[in-house]
Design a protein around this motif. Structure first.
Motif, PDB file in Angstrom:
ATOM      1  N   VAL A 131      -1.747 -13.556  12.444  1.00  0.00           N
ATOM      2  CA  VAL A 131      -0.763 -12.559  12.871  1.00  0.00           C
ATOM      3  C   VAL A 131      -0.608 -11.587  11.712  1.00  0.00           C
ATOM      4  O   VAL A 131      -0.315 -11.991  10.586  1.00  0.00           O
ATOM      5  CB  VAL A 131       0.603 -13.208  13.200  1.00  0.00           C
ATOM      6  CG1 VAL A 131       1.619 -12.159  13.601  1.00  0.00           C
ATOM      7  CG2 VAL A 131       0.444 -14.272  14.272  1.00  0.00           C
ATOM      8  N   GLU A 132      -0.815 -10.306  11.977  1.00  0.00           N
ATOM      9  CA  GLU A 132      -0.724  -9.286  10.934  1.00  0.00           C
ATOM     10  C   GLU A 132       0.187  -8.168  11.418  1.00  0.00           C
ATOM     11  O   GLU A 132       0.140  -7.777  12.582  1.00  0.00           O
ATOM     12  CB  GLU A 132      -2.116  -8.740  10.634  1.00  0.00           C
ATOM     13  CG  GLU A 132      -2.151  -7.723   9.519  1.00  0.00           C
ATOM     14  CD  GLU A 132      -3.558  -7.224   9.246  1.00  0.00           C
ATOM     15  OE1 GLU A 132      -3.725  -6.005   9.168  1.00  0.00           O
ATOM     16  OE2 GLU A 132      -4.476  -8.053   9.115  1.00  0.00           O
ATOM     17  N   PHE A 133       1.020  -7.658  10.503  1.00  0.00           N
ATOM     18  CA  PHE A 133       1.883  -6.533  10.855  1.00  0.00           C
ATOM     19  C   PHE A 133       2.250  -5.751   9.612  1.00  0.00           C
ATOM     20  O   PHE A 133       2.105  -6.233   8.485  1.00  0.00           O
ATOM     21  CB  PHE A 133       3.140  -7.015  11.595  1.00  0.00           C
ATOM     22  CG  PHE A 133       3.949  -8.045  10.856  1.00  0.00           C
ATOM     23  CD1 PHE A 133       4.980  -7.671  10.006  1.00  0.00           C
ATOM     24  CD2 PHE A 133       3.689  -9.400  11.029  1.00  0.00           C
ATOM     25  CE1 PHE A 133       5.728  -8.620   9.331  1.00  0.00           C
ATOM     26  CE2 PHE A 133       4.429 -10.359  10.361  1.00  0.00           C
ATOM     27  CZ  PHE A 133       5.458  -9.972   9.508  1.00  0.00           C
ATOM     28  N   GLY A 134       2.692  -4.533   9.832  1.00  0.00           N
ATOM     29  CA  GLY A 134       3.098  -3.659   8.741  1.00  0.00           C
ATOM     30  C   GLY A 134       4.591  -3.438   8.736  1.00  0.00           C
ATOM     31  O   GLY A 134       5.265  -3.583   9.758  1.00  0.00           O
ATOM     32  N   PHE A 152       0.865  -1.170   0.000  1.00  0.00           N
ATOM     33  CA  PHE A 152       0.000   0.000   0.000  1.00  0.00           C
ATOM     34  C   PHE A 152       0.905   1.224   0.000  1.00  0.00           C
ATOM     35  O   PHE A 152       1.171   1.796   1.057  1.00  0.00           O
ATOM     36  CB  PHE A 152      -0.908   0.032   1.238  1.00  0.00           C
ATOM     37  CG  PHE A 152      -1.873  -1.116   1.307  1.00  0.00           C
ATOM     38  CD1 PHE A 152      -3.029  -1.124   0.552  1.00  0.00           C
ATOM     39  CD2 PHE A 152      -1.618  -2.193   2.140  1.00  0.00           C
ATOM     40  CE1 PHE A 152      -3.920  -2.186   0.630  1.00  0.00           C
ATOM     41  CE2 PHE A 152      -2.508  -3.259   2.232  1.00  0.00           C
ATOM     42  CZ  PHE A 152      -3.661  -3.248   1.470  1.00  0.00           C
ATOM     43  N   GLY A 153       1.400   1.601  -1.171  1.00  0.00           N
ATOM     44  CA  GLY A 153       2.352   2.715  -1.245  1.00  0.00           C
ATOM     45  C   GLY A 153       3.605   2.363  -0.478  1.00  0.00           C
ATOM     46  O   GLY A 153       4.184   1.295  -0.691  1.00  0.00           O
ATOM     47  N   PRO A 154       4.013   3.218   0.465  1.00  0.00           N
ATOM     48  CA  PRO A 154       5.234   2.925   1.217  1.00  0.00           C
ATOM     49  C   PRO A 154       5.038   1.885   2.325  1.00  0.00           C
ATOM     50  O   PRO A 154       6.000   1.457   2.947  1.00  0.00           O
ATOM     51  CB  PRO A 154       5.597   4.271   1.822  1.00  0.00           C
ATOM     52  CG  PRO A 154       4.289   4.973   1.977  1.00  0.00           C
ATOM     53  CD  PRO A 154       3.459   4.524   0.791  1.00  0.00           C
ATOM     54  N   LEU A 155       3.789   1.478   2.565  1.00  0.00           N
ATOM     55  CA  LEU A 155       3.493   0.513   3.620  1.00  0.00           C
ATOM     56  C   LEU A 155       3.292  -0.867   3.014  1.00  0.00           C
ATOM     57  O   LEU A 155       2.618  -1.037   2.000  1.00  0.00           O
ATOM     58  CB  LEU A 155       2.235   0.922   4.388  1.00  0.00           C
ATOM     59  CG  LEU A 155       1.837   0.041   5.555  1.00  0.00           C
ATOM     60  CD1 LEU A 155       2.896   0.080   6.651  1.00  0.00           C
ATOM     61  CD2 LEU A 155       0.499   0.498   6.106  1.00  0.00           C
ATOM     62  N   ARG A 156       3.895  -1.850   3.632  1.00  0.00           N
ATOM     63  CA  ARG A 156       3.758  -3.249   3.227  1.00  0.00           C
ATOM     64  C   ARG A 156       3.096  -3.979   4.395  1.00  0.00           C
ATOM     65  O   ARG A 156       3.578  -3.929   5.510  1.00  0.00           O
ATOM     66  CB  ARG A 156       5.137  -3.818   2.932  1.00  0.00           C
ATOM     67  CG  ARG A 156       5.151  -5.249   2.513  1.00  0.00           C
ATOM     68  CD  ARG A 156       6.520  -5.615   2.010  1.00  0.00           C
ATOM     69  NE  ARG A 156       6.503  -5.360   0.571  1.00  0.00           N
ATOM     70  CZ  ARG A 156       7.523  -5.493  -0.223  1.00  0.00           C
ATOM     71  NH1 ARG A 156       8.696  -5.841   0.248  1.00  0.00           N
ATOM     72  NH2 ARG A 156       7.414  -5.283  -1.515  1.00  0.00           N
ATOM     73  N   MET A 157       1.967  -4.646   4.130  1.00  0.00           N
ATOM     74  CA  MET A 157       1.248  -5.388   5.164  1.00  0.00           C
ATOM     75  C   MET A 157       1.456  -6.888   4.963  1.00  0.00           C
ATOM     76  O   MET A 157       1.327  -7.396   3.853  1.00  0.00           O
ATOM     77  CB  MET A 157      -0.251  -5.084   5.122  1.00  0.00           C
ATOM     78  CG  MET A 157      -0.614  -3.666   5.492  1.00  0.00           C
ATOM     79  SD  MET A 157      -0.093  -3.167   7.137  1.00  0.00           S
ATOM     80  CE  MET A 157      -1.022  -4.267   8.173  1.00  0.00           C
TER      81      MET A 157
END
Length: 181
Positions: free
Chosen positions: A90-93, A65-70
């Motif tokens: 488990v989820e993280f950015g 998501f643009g500069p964010l990776r999930m």
């Protein structure tokens, strides 16, 4: 992204993944691609992340998501009565250009499916993820690390979190990651 939006996203992802995997044909076409081992409220847990080759999807994925990776790692208990039971997520950015440190982590546990589950997305629960290895190259990658959290109960998707009914979870993950569309 608010904690309620993240929670709804996780619920939707878990629900739709379970629908895809719930049919006999789907169950026959899944391939284990990793493991999640944990202690949940004192009990041992071992789940598998799954790849569905016919669909090009997996329950361990990375999205940009643009500069964010999930990163979303969803393990399924192979011994559960249903693919929708015994799911640990488990989820993280990750911020592009940063070292392998996880941010905005959350953990969810669905022992009975979409009712009476546990989430870490609101106060007082907090989740922590530590990455040992993260490698993403093209459409695939690998992630290995540890996580811990306090999870509080929700009776249903629209229910409030019951901060009087909480459990602890800590564990490890080691899985292949697929790049989500």
């Amino acid at each position: 992204m608010s904690s309620s939006q993240r929670a709804f996203g996780r619920f939707a992802c878990t629900f739709f993944t379970a629908l895809f995997l719930s049919g006999a044909a789907w169950a026959q076409t899944t391939v284990p691609i990793g493991t999640v081992e944990a202690t949940i409220d004192g009990a041992s847990y071992r789940g598998e992340t799954l790849h569905v080759p016919s669909e090009g999807t997996a329950t361990a994925e990375v999205r940009d998501f643009g500069p964010l990776r999930m990163v979303d790692i969803q393990a399924h208990d192979p011994d559960a009565a249903s693919i929708m039971r015994g799911v640990l997520s488990v989820e993280f950015g990750l911020i592009s250009g940063a070292d392998a440190s996880a941010t905005d982590a959350s953990v969810s546990y669905f022992p009975e499916g979409m009712r009476n589950f546990y989430v870490s997305d609101e106060e007082p629960a907090h989740a922590s993820v530590t990455l040992e290895t993260l490698h993403i190259d093209g459409a695939q990658g690998n992630a290995r690390g540890t996580f811990s959290s306090l999870l509080c109960k929700r009776e249903g998707m629209m229910s409030k979190i019951d901060t009087e009914d909480c459990i602890t979870v800590e564990g490890t993950f080691d899985t292949v990651l697929h790049l989500a569309d």
